[in-house]
Design an enzyme around this catalytic site. Sequence first.
Site, PDB file in Angstrom:
ATOM      1  N   PHE A 145     -13.847 -54.380 -26.333  1.00  0.00           N
ATOM      2  CA  PHE A 145     -14.410 -54.097 -25.009  1.00  0.00           C
ATOM      3  C   PHE A 145     -15.704 -54.874 -24.863  1.00  0.00           C
ATOM      4  O   PHE A 145     -16.603 -54.751 -25.685  1.00  0.00           O
ATOM      5  CB  PHE A 145     -14.680 -52.596 -24.833  1.00  0.00           C
ATOM      6  N   ASP A 230     -21.046 -58.662 -30.530  1.00  0.00           N
ATOM      7  CA  ASP A 230     -21.338 -57.737 -29.438  1.00  0.00           C
ATOM      8  C   ASP A 230     -21.740 -56.414 -30.082  1.00  0.00           C
ATOM      9  O   ASP A 230     -20.894 -55.630 -30.494  1.00  0.00           O
ATOM     10  CB  ASP A 230     -20.101 -57.579 -28.538  1.00  0.00           C
ATOM     11  N   LYS A 259     -26.833 -50.431 -24.170  1.00  0.00           N
ATOM     12  CA  LYS A 259     -26.746 -48.987 -24.409  1.00  0.00           C
ATOM     13  C   LYS A 259     -28.026 -48.397 -25.030  1.00  0.00           C
ATOM     14  O   LYS A 259     -29.020 -48.235 -24.345  1.00  0.00           O
ATOM     15  CB  LYS A 259     -25.502 -48.683 -25.232  1.00  0.00           C
TER      16      LYS A 259
HETATM   17  C1  LIG Z   1     -20.501 -50.578 -23.137  1.00  0.00           C
HETATM   18  C2  LIG Z   1     -20.179 -51.875 -23.747  1.00  0.00           C
HETATM   19  C3  LIG Z   1     -20.284 -53.067 -23.019  1.00  0.00           C
HETATM   20  C4  LIG Z   1     -20.645 -53.105 -21.563  1.00  0.00           C
HETATM   21  O1  LIG Z   1     -21.940 -52.601 -21.301  1.00  0.00           O
HETATM   22  P1  LIG Z   1     -22.331 -52.204 -19.801  1.00  0.00           P
HETATM   23  O2  LIG Z   1     -23.769 -51.782 -19.912  1.00  0.00           O
HETATM   24  O3  LIG Z   1     -21.413 -51.084 -19.402  1.00  0.00           O
HETATM   25  O4  LIG Z   1     -22.136 -53.394 -18.957  1.00  0.00           O
HETATM   26  C5  LIG Z   1     -20.008 -54.250 -23.676  1.00  0.00           C
HETATM   27  N1  LIG Z   1     -19.657 -54.269 -24.957  1.00  0.00           N
HETATM   28  C6  LIG Z   1     -19.554 -53.141 -25.703  1.00  0.00           C
HETATM   29  C7  LIG Z   1     -19.184 -53.226 -27.138  1.00  0.00           C
HETATM   30  C8  LIG Z   1     -19.792 -51.902 -25.108  1.00  0.00           C
HETATM   31  O5  LIG Z   1     -19.650 -50.774 -25.826  1.00  0.00           O
END
Ligand SMILES: *Cc1c(COP(=O)(O)O)cnc(C)c1O
Length: 404
Positions: A145, A230, A259
């Site tokens: 994701f 990420d 986050k």
């Molecule tokens: C939540 C998340 C995103 C996206 O972050 P947003 O602040 O919702 O745009 C991208 N990568 C990972 C691994 C995430 O958990």
Amino acid sequence: MLNKHEDDTATRKLLEEAGRSILFTAKRPPVVMERGEGMYVWDTEGNRYLDFIGGWAVTCLGHSPMVIREALDRQASTLVNASPAFYNRPMIEFAKLLTGLSGYDKAFFASSGAEANEGAIKLARKHGALRLGGASDIVTTTGSFHGRTLATMSATGKAQWKHLFAPAVPGFKHVPLNDADAMLAAVDGNTCAIMLELVQGEGGAHPADAGYVRRLRELCDERGMMLIFDEIQTGLGRTGKLFAAEHYDVQADATTLGKGIGGGFPLSALLTRDRFDIFEPGDQGGTYIGQPLAMAVGLAVVTEIVDRGLPRRAERMGEYIRDSLSSVSGRYGLGPVRGKGLLLAFDLPEPRGAELVAECLREGLLINSPQPSAIRLIPPLIVEEEHVDGMVAALCRTMDRLFA
Ligand SMILES: *Cc1c(COP(=O)(O)O)cnc(C)c1O
């Protein structure tokens, strides 16, 4: 005692107004959240919830912590916004702190995780354009994701999203996590980067293997491709280390954070090395890049995470959650707990995650089901034993009721 919902007229009116005036994007329970403190949130009807979602791995210091309130207050009375065309003091201090902690050289700031990943994708394509003969493909993993903008949706390895909002942004390939041969087969002369979550968060807390991550590093070195982690969900202590990369002893060329970095305030970052300080004016920017309020909050939150040793604590509490859950898992046929630190998940014997989440809400417990059979626990890093005991008790009461 189970929580009551939609009992008072004022809340019913709020919910009716929500139905009328808020664009529908998600099925939400008939609850309006009003106040938070530490591990708990309260709705407008006074029901209290023990929070094991933490705003989706966001409220790492719990709800409304003093450090965020003070940082916002101080910065709001000093400077709210002077435009991204100028440096500001907290921006410089925060960049110094993050680069110092991570071993990276340079930081770029944005508001959401998707935006930080967009920055990383652009950086990788720029690197490909300048140094790899125009290579522009990025390989990511199935089940990953990376966000909800069009490019980050295309980067995301979610089967349900493959044809959503077609046409997809070209240039992304997906291969199964922990399959080095599949990665080797997927990269070619047109690949500029590999992008990876070290523990797939939304995918259901699936960790990458150490040997696999080392192999990806070698592969990127051999071919001059960028390795991008990420760490939007895994970063800032969540997995038991400040950065999940520390578990692997592998350095990427860029890391994205989001986050937990803002503790609930919209904030994200892209970290990289001097060698990838290659954007030219006009390539990358945004109205809220380095926004002073966000910078002040990030500085306060990350300082607090480090000063209080919250990564260590996340590791310890993660163990406690694992032990507590394994003592009841046999009774309900739950699968083993997977993940790292306080990014944990387990499988239910049946795909009834959504139902369990809804019933736990009535029990005053917030948990999350990222996949139909999986339950994910991503509590604030300040969680204590008593909260875990409360969570397990509420979960058992709910499962007794549902699965009896
Ligand atoms: C939540 C998340 C995103 C996206 O972050 P947003 O602040 O919702 O745009 C991208 N990568 C990972 C691994 C995430 O958990």
